[in-house]
Design a protein around this motif. Structure first.
Motif, PDB file in Angstrom:
ATOM      1  N   ALA A 105      -1.215  15.218  -5.786  1.00  0.00           N
ATOM      2  CA  ALA A 105      -1.911  15.790  -4.889  1.00  0.00           C
ATOM      3  C   ALA A 105      -1.148  17.000  -4.331  1.00  0.00           C
ATOM      4  CB  ALA A 105      -1.854  14.798  -3.573  1.00  0.00           C
ATOM      5  N   VAL A 106       0.401  16.842  -4.358  1.00  0.00           N
ATOM      6  CA  VAL A 106       1.124  18.037  -3.958  1.00  0.00           C
ATOM      7  C   VAL A 106       1.019  19.175  -4.992  1.00  0.00           C
ATOM      8  CG1 VAL A 106       3.497  18.692  -3.551  1.00  0.00           C
ATOM      9  CG2 VAL A 106       2.491  16.893  -2.347  1.00  0.00           C
ATOM     10  N   TYR A 107       1.166  18.534  -6.348  1.00  0.00           N
ATOM     11  CA  TYR A 107       0.905  19.573  -7.398  1.00  0.00           C
ATOM     12  C   TYR A 107      -0.270  20.503  -6.977  1.00  0.00           C
ATOM     13  CZ  TYR A 107       0.490  21.449 -12.028  1.00  0.00           C
ATOM     14  OH  TYR A 107       0.123  22.402 -13.237  1.00  0.00           O
ATOM     15  N   PHE A 108      -1.249  19.891  -6.648  1.00  0.00           N
ATOM     16  CA  PHE A 108      -2.766  20.399  -6.758  1.00  0.00           C
ATOM     17  C   PHE A 108      -2.866  21.343  -5.686  1.00  0.00           C
ATOM     18  CE2 PHE A 108      -7.189  19.901  -5.361  1.00  0.00           C
ATOM     19  CZ  PHE A 108      -7.694  20.543  -6.373  1.00  0.00           C
ATOM     20  N   LEU A 109      -2.307  20.912  -4.563  1.00  0.00           N
ATOM     21  CA  LEU A 109      -2.520  21.382  -3.130  1.00  0.00           C
ATOM     22  C   LEU A 109      -1.401  22.842  -3.404  1.00  0.00           C
ATOM     23  CD1 LEU A 109      -2.797  20.962  -0.096  1.00  0.00           C
ATOM     24  CD2 LEU A 109      -0.525  20.586   0.076  1.00  0.00           C
ATOM     25  N   MET A 110      -0.357  22.677  -4.072  1.00  0.00           N
ATOM     26  CA  MET A 110       0.336  23.982  -4.189  1.00  0.00           C
ATOM     27  C   MET A 110      -0.341  24.772  -4.949  1.00  0.00           C
ATOM     28  SD  MET A 110       2.533  23.515  -2.058  1.00  0.00           S
ATOM     29  CE  MET A 110       2.854  25.309  -2.364  1.00  0.00           C
ATOM     30  N   ARG A 111      -0.514  24.340  -6.166  1.00  0.00           N
ATOM     31  CA  ARG A 111      -1.430  25.112  -7.262  1.00  0.00           C
ATOM     32  C   ARG A 111      -2.887  25.959  -6.956  1.00  0.00           C
ATOM     33  NH1 ARG A 111       1.443  25.545 -12.254  1.00  0.00           N
ATOM     34  NH2 ARG A 111      -0.075  26.374 -13.260  1.00  0.00           N
ATOM     35  N   GLY A 112      -3.669  24.821  -6.249  1.00  0.00           N
ATOM     36  CA  GLY A 112      -5.097  25.417  -6.301  1.00  0.00           C
ATOM     37  C   GLY A 112      -5.689  25.652  -5.185  1.00  0.00           C
ATOM     38  N   THR A 113      -4.975  25.450  -3.926  1.00  0.00           N
ATOM     39  CA  THR A 113      -5.617  25.708  -2.576  1.00  0.00           C
ATOM     40  C   THR A 113      -5.285  26.910  -2.044  1.00  0.00           C
ATOM     41  OG1 THR A 113      -4.097  24.524  -1.322  1.00  0.00           O
ATOM     42  CG2 THR A 113      -5.877  23.096  -2.589  1.00  0.00           C
ATOM     43  N   PHE A 114      -5.952  27.246  -1.017  1.00  0.00           N
ATOM     44  CA  PHE A 114      -5.508  28.389  -0.165  1.00  0.00           C
ATOM     45  C   PHE A 114      -4.473  27.949   0.735  1.00  0.00           C
ATOM     46  CE2 PHE A 114      -9.597  30.767  -1.129  1.00  0.00           C
ATOM     47  CZ  PHE A 114      -9.209  31.912  -1.070  1.00  0.00           C
TER      48      PHE A 114
END
Lengths: 347, 485
Positions: free
Chosen positions: A200-209
């Motif tokens: 989730a954190v990986y995705f949060l930092m890579r994919g989200t505004f």
């Protein structure tokens, strides 16, 4: 590409140096380095129960470290993470002791309570920083002491075992509150939570505004503000997220491993997580393996004192040396890169 | 004794802060170093005082070439620097500060020395008072005395009159004259013409990293203005655009950013108008821009954008109301080091979505890079861009339909092609109805692109000019605080 190679190179150099320094330390203490490394390996992953111990220590470390990736991205040194682990454990313990319901309900509520406990503690440090102008390092450190004090108070005070007040911990929680295990120790739910948190954190930092804006606020709050971002909102969110994940780590430690509240409930995993994230270069993708390596040293390191009579703090020395050397090698590379730029500019 | 700097070069990345500076000062001379902010004066003085090493060039004192690697080497050679913010350790006592960096000496003799030196210049300190109780002027006095005691023969003062009282200023000037009279070299760095005029014997003017001229004082002020800002170029005015209704109205506003205080300022800028803000650095232009942007609270008056009162609205609310601000520090207050061009566009988009559409974002960034002719790729980070391309990126991040665009030094440090491009963009926006308010130190730029020019002097509006009838000469005088018309 070149940057990636440099990063990999600096990690390799640092690990090699750390191994050398550790070997020298072991030799100086009169122990064989090879034998010591073998004991660490044996003591951490050499058998089923040992591996279960290691994995269960890995969970809170990964959870706290995932949270720290978020606060570091926002430019915050969340030293309060240790206290956030503790407050999560306290909140989960409270549910485990007081809430009587079917097991699934108790566990769910306890885990959520852990998240909320850590989140509020993180937010507390964040509010002190944003509205009280208290640097998060000092605020966090203060709140760490408060949390640690609170857990000791609970264990020897209101939550003491029937008849005796002992620092060995509270009475075990009712069995309904224990995370279900495979074998003696291993709680698959805990492992799943840790893995989910990293993803989730990986995705949060890579994919989200949200992640992008958090990075902007962390890298340059003044520019981020001019661009139109509400810096305080992002700082507070980062503290809340990190606190929540650290709190979940504390909750898992309480209801999944210790099954009671003990004074050392955090196991120092909050502080250790800071080292993990530094070594991971603040990237979520490297947290899982590095955290595993760290808990191997922590868990396996106890063998050194049992079998070789070495001081049990040696594991911590190894971990600290490793981080110090990584940061040092990294700094040395930055320096060299700057010199190269300067030479190119002049040439 | 004479001090000579020969062909000093110092680059910071792409910025040529000193680009072949040569300066010669004789003993007993009060030498002024004059130039706009960013002309390279501070860099030169930091080189001379050992704070930074030059890329090339030599410094010699008394025909001996000096090798200085630190301020310690400089003071050992007899060169002492008084910084704009005196380097005083606030919790220490006056005497402890005096003793810092000194050879071993017992405190009583040091006390005597301090008293004697202070008395020479009419300064008075309580040696046991904590330094934090001293005013900025007194800290300077302490620092001067300390540098002299350490054996300074060359004394450099970097903008020393900022933040000191008029009495302290005259005391300071008196002390400097005394020192020069004793055969010392005093270098007085300032961007204020009138101070140089009053104090100095000779003056060297710097512009864009080079020394552009020297003069023995007194000299006609026009000569200095021309050296500071460059030759007055024949100006072709911008054809007057279509004006709309009022875009920005200030009515009796007051604001204070601790350096400059604005009082009772009333202004109106219409849609499609360009208003230039002229004046020496720190005369109130930046204060006005920040007050309009909502970054600095106003203490009186009202600010309206269109017909909306935004006086009580903060920066982000004014942004939503169509007021955009581009500060001078492009990498400090605008772009973010480490983030790519694509990421900047996404940040500026203000999107409400949860996920960044990275695939589309890259394509979108490439289109905008082409449209704004930015020399860089979608994954180039902000700090890797040249100044001109950073400014292009910043402009590209501003939505096309803003009502008011506030800019500080829109073309400072830019090459001619980039500067022309920036103004091409701005004029397009103006023709579409944006009001542009910009501060600049470049007289040519002010005259060429403004409809009207507001000249600031010491925090107040000194003069309002119609740019089509003004010329560089008149503007230069007004900036220096002289109304010749």
């Amino acid at each position: 590409m070149r940057a990636a190679w440099n990063r990999a190179g600096s990690k390799t150099i640092a690990v090699a140096l750390a191994v050398l320094v550790t070997a020298a330390l072991l030799l100086a203490s009169g122990a064989s380095p090879i034998e010591s490394f073998r004991l660490i390996w044996q003591g951490s992953v050499g058998s089923g129960p040992k591996a279960a111990d290691t994995l269960m220590a890995w969970v809170p470390l990964v959870l706290a470290a995932s949270g720290l990736v978020v606060t570091f991205a926002a430019g915050l040194w969340n030293i309060g993470v240790e206290g956030q682990v503790v407050m999560g454990a306290i909140a989960a313990s409270w549910v485990a002791r007081e809430f009587h319901a079917p097991s699934a309900a108790v566990i769910t509520v306890a885990l959520i309570a852990g998240i909320i406990g850590g989140l509020l503690w993180g937010l507390f440090a964040g509010v002190l920083r944003v509205y009280g102008k208290v640097n998060e390092i000092f605020g966090g450190l203060g709140l760490d002491f408060v949390a640690t004090g609170l857990v000791v108070y609970l264990v020897i005070g209101p939550w003491k075992r029937a008849g005796i007040a002992s620092t060995s911990g509270t009475d075990p929680f009712p069995k309904e509150a224990w995370l279900p295990t495979v074998g003696d120790k291993l709680a698959p739910i805990a492992i799943v939570l840790a893995v989910l948190a990293v993803i989730a954190v990986y995705f949060l930092m890579r994919g989200t505004f949200f992640g992008l804006r958090l990075k902007a606020v962390g890298a340059n709050p003044a520019s981020a503000y001019i661009i139109g971002l509400s810096t305080s909102r992002y700082l507070l969110s980062a503290m809340a997220i990190c606190g929540g994940l650290a709190g979940l780590g504390g909750a898992v430690q309480a209801i999944g491993f210790q099954h009671k509240l003990v004074p050392a409930i955090s196991g120092g995993y909050g502080f250790l997580a800071i080292l993990v994230v530094l070594l991971a270069g603040f990237r979520a993708s490297l947290i899982a393996p590095i955290a595993f390596f760290f808990v191997m040293i922590s868990v396996g390191g106890t063998q050194l004192s049992l079998r070789l009579g070495l001081n049990s703090s040696l594991g911590g020395v190894v971990q600290g040396t490793l981080v110090l050397l990584t940061v040092l090698v990294g700094g040395w590379q930055v320096r060299r890169a700057r010199q190269r730029v300067r030479l190119e500019a002049e040439g | 004794m004479s001090l000579e700097l020969r062909d000093i070069h110092k680059h910071f990345g792409r910025v040529r802060a000193n680009d072949g500076v040569t300066l010669r000062v004789e003993a007993g001379e009060l030498h002024g170093l004059l130039g706009e902010n960013g002309a390279g004066k501070s860099t030169l003085m930091k080189v001379l005082s050992g704070f930074i090493e030059p890329d090339s060039g030599t410094i010699s004192l008394d025909e001996t070439t000096l090798q200085m690697r630190s301020p310690r080497d400089a003071i050992a050679a007899g060169i002492g620097m008084l910084h704009q913010d005196p380097l005083v350790f606030l919790p220490f006592s006056v005497l402890d500060n005096f003793l810092l960096g000194s050879p071993p000496i017992d405190r009583d003799s040091a006390r005597g020395e301090l008293d004697r030196l202070a008395a020479d210049f009419g300064f008075s300190f309580d040696p046991d008072a904590p330094a934090r109780t001293l005013t900025v002027g007194e800290r300077q006095q302490l620092e001067i005395v300390r540098l002299l005691w350490l054996g300074a023969k060359v004394l450099i003062l970097d903008e020393p009159t900022t933040g000191i009282s008029a009495t302290q200023q005259s005391l300071l000037f008196e002390a400097l004259r005394t020192l020069a009279g004793q055969g010392m070299i005093v270098i007085f760095v300032s961007h204020k013409l009138e101070e140089i005029e009053v104090l100095c014997d000779r003056v060297t003017v710097m512009r864009r990293g080079r020394t552009v001229g020297e003069a023995t004082l007194p000299v006609a002020i026009d000569t200095l203005v021309e050296m500071m800002f460059g030759e007055a170029v024949a100006v072709t005015g911008r054809p007057p655009g279509v004006r709309g209704g009022p875009a920005l109205r200030l009515d009796g506003i007051a604001a204070d950013d601790r350096l400059t205080r604005l009082e009772d300022l009333t202004l109106e800028v219409r849609a499609g108008e360009v208003l230039g803000l002229a004046g020496l650095e720190g005369s109130g232009q930046r204060t006005l821009l920040r007050a309009c942007a909502g970054l600095l609270a106003t203490t009186a008056g009202t600010i309206e954008v269109g017909d909306r009162d935004v006086t009580k609205r903060d920066y982000h609310q004014r942004l939503a109301a169509g007021v955009h601000y581009l500060p001078a520090g492009r990498l400090e207050e605008g772009l973010i080091r480490g983030l790519t061009i694509t990421e900047h566009f996404q940040l500026a988009s203000g999107s409400n979505r949860f996920l960044v559409p990275w695939a589309d974002a890259r394509g979108d960034a490439e289109k905008r890079i082409a449209k704004h002719s930015i020399k860089g790729a979608s994954d180039t980070t902000a700090e890797a861009l040249s100044g001109g391309n950073q400014q292009r990126l910043l402009l590209a991040m501003v939505p096309p339909d803003v009502k008011v665009l506030l800019m500080e030094h829109p073309t400072r440090g830019l090459d001619i092609a980039s500067a022309d491009w920036v103004w091409g963009q701005l004029i397009q926006r103006v023709e579409a109805g944006t009001a542009v308010v910009f501060a600049s130190a470049d007289l040519d730029e002010l005259l060429r692109y403004s409809d009207r020019i507001v000249v600031f002097f010491a925090g107040r509006v000194f003069k309002m000019l119609d740019a089509s009838t003004a010329d560089a000469d008149q503007l230069g005088h007004l900036i220096g605080g002289r109304d010749v018309a």
